[in-house]
Design an enzyme around this catalytic site. Structure first.
Site, PDB file in Angstrom:
ATOM      1  N   ARG A 161       4.924 -14.707  -6.502  1.00  0.00           N
ATOM      2  CA  ARG A 161       4.166 -14.297  -5.308  1.00  0.00           C
ATOM      3  C   ARG A 161       4.194 -15.432  -4.304  1.00  0.00           C
ATOM      4  O   ARG A 161       3.740 -16.540  -4.574  1.00  0.00           O
ATOM      5  CB  ARG A 161       2.729 -13.965  -5.715  1.00  0.00           C
ATOM      6  CG  ARG A 161       1.899 -13.368  -4.623  1.00  0.00           C
ATOM      7  CD  ARG A 161       0.552 -12.992  -5.211  1.00  0.00           C
ATOM      8  NE  ARG A 161      -0.423 -12.709  -4.190  1.00  0.00           N
ATOM      9  CZ  ARG A 161      -1.727 -12.617  -4.419  1.00  0.00           C
ATOM     10  NH1 ARG A 161      -2.182 -12.796  -5.663  1.00  0.00           N
ATOM     11  NH2 ARG A 161      -2.567 -12.354  -3.448  1.00  0.00           N
TER      12      ARG A 161
ATOM     13  N   GLU B 205      -4.143  -4.045   9.247  1.00  0.00           N
ATOM     14  CA  GLU B 205      -4.652  -5.086   8.349  1.00  0.00           C
ATOM     15  C   GLU B 205      -6.092  -5.507   8.649  1.00  0.00           C
ATOM     16  O   GLU B 205      -6.855  -5.802   7.745  1.00  0.00           O
ATOM     17  CB  GLU B 205      -3.716  -6.294   8.368  1.00  0.00           C
ATOM     18  CG  GLU B 205      -2.299  -5.993   7.885  1.00  0.00           C
ATOM     19  CD  GLU B 205      -2.244  -5.458   6.462  1.00  0.00           C
ATOM     20  OE1 GLU B 205      -3.270  -5.485   5.759  1.00  0.00           O
ATOM     21  OE2 GLU B 205      -1.160  -4.988   6.066  1.00  0.00           O
TER      22      GLU B 205
ATOM     23  N   TYR C  41      -5.138 -10.018   9.856  1.00  0.00           N
ATOM     24  CA  TYR C  41      -6.033  -9.707   8.746  1.00  0.00           C
ATOM     25  C   TYR C  41      -7.467 -10.170   9.040  1.00  0.00           C
ATOM     26  O   TYR C  41      -8.370  -9.368   9.230  1.00  0.00           O
ATOM     27  CB  TYR C  41      -5.552 -10.410   7.462  1.00  0.00           C
ATOM     28  CG  TYR C  41      -4.261  -9.864   6.914  1.00  0.00           C
ATOM     29  CD1 TYR C  41      -4.260  -8.999   5.829  1.00  0.00           C
ATOM     30  CD2 TYR C  41      -3.033 -10.214   7.466  1.00  0.00           C
ATOM     31  CE1 TYR C  41      -3.082  -8.496   5.301  1.00  0.00           C
ATOM     32  CE2 TYR C  41      -1.854  -9.717   6.948  1.00  0.00           C
ATOM     33  CZ  TYR C  41      -1.876  -8.859   5.872  1.00  0.00           C
ATOM     34  OH  TYR C  41      -0.706  -8.363   5.368  1.00  0.00           O
TER      35      TYR C  41
ATOM     36  N   GLU D 278       0.799  -1.218   0.000  1.00  0.00           N
ATOM     37  CA  GLU D 278       0.000   0.000   0.000  1.00  0.00           C
ATOM     38  C   GLU D 278       0.833   1.269   0.000  1.00  0.00           C
ATOM     39  O   GLU D 278       0.521   2.213   0.731  1.00  0.00           O
ATOM     40  CB  GLU D 278      -0.935  -0.027   1.207  1.00  0.00           C
ATOM     41  CG  GLU D 278      -0.249   0.023   2.588  1.00  0.00           C
ATOM     42  CD  GLU D 278       0.102  -1.334   3.176  1.00  0.00           C
ATOM     43  OE1 GLU D 278       0.235  -2.296   2.407  1.00  0.00           O
ATOM     44  OE2 GLU D 278       0.245  -1.432   4.415  1.00  0.00           O
TER      45      GLU D 278
ATOM     46  N   HIS E 155      -6.098   0.831   2.633  1.00  0.00           N
ATOM     47  CA  HIS E 155      -4.957   1.224   3.470  1.00  0.00           C
ATOM     48  C   HIS E 155      -4.725   2.741   3.445  1.00  0.00           C
ATOM     49  O   HIS E 155      -4.057   3.273   4.331  1.00  0.00           O
ATOM     50  CB  HIS E 155      -3.680   0.536   2.990  1.00  0.00           C
ATOM     51  CG  HIS E 155      -3.436  -0.808   3.610  1.00  0.00           C
ATOM     52  ND1 HIS E 155      -3.391  -0.992   4.973  1.00  0.00           N
ATOM     53  CD2 HIS E 155      -3.197  -2.026   3.053  1.00  0.00           C
ATOM     54  CE1 HIS E 155      -3.138  -2.283   5.225  1.00  0.00           C
ATOM     55  NE2 HIS E 155      -3.026  -2.922   4.081  1.00  0.00           N
TER      56      HIS E 155
ATOM     57  N   HIS F 257      -8.246  -3.646  -1.224  1.00  0.00           N
ATOM     58  CA  HIS F 257      -7.479  -3.765   0.010  1.00  0.00           C
ATOM     59  C   HIS F 257      -6.408  -2.666   0.096  1.00  0.00           C
ATOM     60  O   HIS F 257      -6.349  -1.921   1.074  1.00  0.00           O
ATOM     61  CB  HIS F 257      -6.839  -5.159   0.077  1.00  0.00           C
ATOM     62  CG  HIS F 257      -6.025  -5.388   1.310  1.00  0.00           C
ATOM     63  ND1 HIS F 257      -6.517  -6.044   2.410  1.00  0.00           N
ATOM     64  CD2 HIS F 257      -4.754  -5.036   1.627  1.00  0.00           C
ATOM     65  CE1 HIS F 257      -5.588  -6.086   3.349  1.00  0.00           C
ATOM     66  NE2 HIS F 257      -4.499  -5.487   2.894  1.00  0.00           N
ATOM     67  N   GLU F 258      -5.587  -2.571  -0.934  1.00  0.00           N
ATOM     68  CA  GLU F 258      -4.494  -1.582  -0.887  1.00  0.00           C
ATOM     69  C   GLU F 258      -5.053  -0.164  -0.825  1.00  0.00           C
ATOM     70  O   GLU F 258      -4.503   0.699  -0.143  1.00  0.00           O
ATOM     71  CB  GLU F 258      -3.551  -1.747  -2.083  1.00  0.00           C
ATOM     72  CG  GLU F 258      -2.952  -3.143  -2.269  1.00  0.00           C
ATOM     73  CD  GLU F 258      -2.399  -3.771  -1.002  1.00  0.00           C
ATOM     74  OE1 GLU F 258      -1.947  -3.041  -0.109  1.00  0.00           O
ATOM     75  OE2 GLU F 258      -2.434  -5.017  -0.894  1.00  0.00           O
TER      76      GLU F 258
ATOM     77  N   ASP G 297       8.506 -10.065  10.463  1.00  0.00           N
ATOM     78  CA  ASP G 297       7.829 -10.732   9.351  1.00  0.00           C
ATOM     79  C   ASP G 297       6.871 -11.821   9.835  1.00  0.00           C
ATOM     80  O   ASP G 297       5.915 -12.166   9.154  1.00  0.00           O
ATOM     81  CB  ASP G 297       8.884 -11.383   8.438  1.00  0.00           C
ATOM     82  CG  ASP G 297       8.856 -10.768   7.049  1.00  0.00           C
ATOM     83  OD1 ASP G 297       7.863 -10.095   6.729  1.00  0.00           O
ATOM     84  OD2 ASP G 297       9.837 -10.955   6.304  1.00  0.00           O
TER      85      ASP G 297
HETATM   86 ZN   LIG Z   1      -2.745  -4.976   3.834  1.00  0.00          ZN
END
Ligand SMILES: [Zn+2]
Length: 640
Positions: free
Chosen positions: A588, A352, A415, A305, A333, A329-330, A407
């Site tokens: 990804r 999130e 989320y 984002e 943000h 979603h982005e 991480d």
């Molecule tokens: Zn996100």
């Protein structure tokens, strides 16, 4: 209920004497302290950065100069501590006007300052300690000359062969603590700063940043950027490549390599409608333009984002807008995270969870209730899968990350569990009250970074106490501090999967041929169809499915992923050539790591995984390579 968290426990940073592994030994968490930064933010705060970056695509280095404009909170402070990792620090100097206390003048003189790098920590990097003299002036300007090293984890350098257009490409991925690998700074989300940047690179590529981008800027090798709103360091982003631009609305557009531009612009045509849907409920979009940068296939995440310019994986371009919830979603943000964001990585759920909740609202407004409800149920299913694997302490929204790589916070918990918490409040208090609450929250904390505890205090005052007798503080605390899902969670439901379950059962029983179902299904239904297959299928059954629905040729990367899971689980050989192609062209992590994991379940599969990875890794991001290495070669990892 058991609580490890004591609000308001005060710790004092020890002037830089024990900088490695900051305070990981304290017994209780200090919610206001960022355990993943060395920066002495109680003495200095960066308010503005001026960057001058020379990006060398051939040598894969950035030669940088950063001037940090600091607010001095402690006149007695004699050390400024910054975060760095894998950086070469060439020199540190201070603006002379500050040293002498003279009035500012246009031609600043820089006086060099003593500095040293502390012993590096494998996760946090090295603290950069700069010696300063005490000063009553409220500000300091510190300049650092530096160079990045090939190991800089936030930078991915792609060779011309790894891109669509055969020109080199660079992009950054700073979240959570990667910014310190390309800029020495206070790398903590607690600190927000505005920035300006000059970027110099090859004349025939274009540079873009998470800042004001001019879509009409001409190529020529020199670019300037301004980010007038204060952002945390993890939102500073840069990409350099053979990028073209296409408008999709009055304040929206797409940057991509030419071969992807048209398809991307078509896929993301609804972005302006998404912005309007969000603005109607949650207040104005405060970042001027919203553009999307389509990344090379190696991009390790779905989307990032970066403000004003989301970085997006090409794997969501399916041709039918079926995966554009990533854009929703982005975009969300821009309110949750970028406008009001987490103060530390323990508070990531504030970014999130809120974003997932708003994503769902956007998807409902633009694509309708049915599709949004299916996506919510699929999200719940992946949360359940994660909860089954995570230890109880990691199922908590306000997770304890002390001494760990931040991480590790990126499971479905912040989320999907975060989303369900907001969904719960929405249902309990009613849409009208909850929307007003959220809008007030975004206004109240605009351009600030807050802790879980600050949110809970705000929630108490503005929702729980204003409308008493609906939700208790204990119920809220159960959501935030307990593992699993509270018994009174309001779970998403959909009627759209019922025909899918019926069709699957009928087909498995041999009573329903593939021609008789699926004609009007959308991507989410296909995902649900495949994800809920029994563990074992016969080769003839898989052949039957592929013949009818051409799963191995689907342009939808998510459906392909679900199909390949069945291919691997059943060792269905005709599916393997396409699987190998997929692993070679998709970077990804969410889409490929589970496939490697599945391959490792059999000896023959492990052979395939090793062979494919040896070739495909050239197109993966360094962090993805690390993750896949740990899967295909676990011994290698433990011997490190
Ligand atoms: Zn996100």
């Amino acid at each position: 209920m058991k609580r490890l968290w004591l609000a308001g426990v005060a710790f004092v940073i020890s002037g830089g004497s024990s900088l490695c592994a900051p305070r990981a030994d304290a017994e209780t968490i200090d919610p206001t302290f960022d355990y993943h930064s060395y920066a002495n933010v109680d003495q200095f705060r960066v308010r503005h950065l001026e960057l001058d970056l020379r990006v060398d695509l051939k040598d894969k280095t950035i030669a940088g100069v950063v001037a940090l404009e600091l607010q001095r909170l402690d006149p007695q402070a004699t050390q400024l501590v910054l975060d760095t990792k894998d950086l070469m620090i060439l020199g540190v100097s201070q603006k002379a006007t500050d040293v002498l206390g003279a009035t500012a003048n246009a031609h600043a003189i820089w006086v060099s300052r003593p500095f040293h790098l502390q012993k590096p920590d494998p996760i946090l990097g090295s603290a950069l300690v700069i010696e300063l003299t005490p000063s009553k002036k409220g500000t300091d300007v510190i300049r650092i000359d530096y160079e990045t090293l090939p190991a800089s984890a936030a930078l991915q350098w792609l060779t011309p062969k790894q891109t669509a257009r055969h020109k080199a490409f660079l992009y950054t991925q700073s979240e959570p603590i990667g910014a310190r690998t390309w800029i020495p700074l206070q790398d903590t989300p607690q600190v927000r700063a505005t920035y300006k940047a000059k970027v110099h690179t090859d004349w025939d590529v274009r540079a873009v940043m998470s800042a004001e981008n001019d879509p009409k800027a001409r190529r020529g090798g020199d670019y300037t950027f301004v980010m007038p709103q204060p952002v945390p360091s993890y939102l500073i982003a840069l990409a350099v490549g053979d990028l073209e631009f296409q408008e999709t609305g009055p304040r929206t557009g797409v940057y991509a390599e030419k071969s992807m531009l048209k398809a991307a612009a078509k896929e993301f045509a609804d972005t302006e409608s998404m912005i309007q849907a969000n603005e109607k409920t949650f207040g104005p979009y405060r970042w001027s333009r919203y553009d999307v940068l389509v990344m090379p296939p190696s991009f390790p995440v779905g989307g990032m984002e970066n403000p004003r310019l989301s970085f997006i994986t090409p794997t969501i371009i399916a041709g039918d807008k079926s995966l554009v919830s990533v854009i929703a979603h982005e975009l969300a943000h821009s309110w949750a995270g970028n406008l009001v964001g987490n103060a530390t990585w323990r508070d990531l759920w504030l970014n999130e969870g809120f974003t997932d909740y708003m994503e769902s609202r956007i998807m409902t407004a633009v694509y309708g209730e049915q599709r949004a409800s299916m996506e919510a149920v699929l999200g719940l299913n992946s949360l359940r899968a994660d909860l089954a694997k995570l230890k109880p302490a990691d199922q908590i929204l306000a997770i304890d990350l002390r001494g760990r790589d931040p991480d590790e916070v990126f499971s479905e918990v912040p989320y999907e569990k975060g989303r369900l918490f907001l969904n719960y409040l929405d249902v309990k208090f009613g849409r009208e009250r909850f929307d007003a609450f959220l809008r007030g929250y975004f206004d109240h904390f605009a351009f600030k970074s807050i802790t879980t505890e600050q949110f809970l205090a705000y929630l108490q005052e503005n929702l729980l106490d204003r409308f008493p007798g609906i939700v208790t503080r204990d119920q809220v605390n159960a959501w935030v501090f307990d593992s699993g899902l509270p018994a009174d969670a309001v779970l998403p439901v959909t009627t759209m999967f019922q025909p899918v379950d019926e069709a699957r059962a009928g087909w498995l029983a041999g009573k329903l041929p593939p021609k008789k179902f699926g004609m009007d299904w959308i991507a989410q239904q296909w995902l649900y169809f495949l994800n809920n297959m029994p563990a074992t299928l016969l080769p003839a059954q898989l052949a039957d499915l592929d013949k009818a629905f051409a799963f191995s040729k689907t342009p939808n990367a998510e459906i392909a992923h679900s199909w390949f899971k069945l291919v691997i689980a059943n060792n269905y050989q005709p599916g393997f050539p396409r699987l190998e192609e997929y692993l070679n062209t998709v970077g990804r992590r969410k889409l490929i790591a589970p496939l490697y994991e599945a391959l490792l379940n059999t000896a023959a599969g492990a052979q395939v995984a090793k062979r494919v990875f040896a070739e495909a890794r050239l197109g993966y991001h360094p962090e993805t390579i690390k993750a896949i290495e740990a899967i295909v070669d676990p011994q290698e990892r433990t011997s490190e």
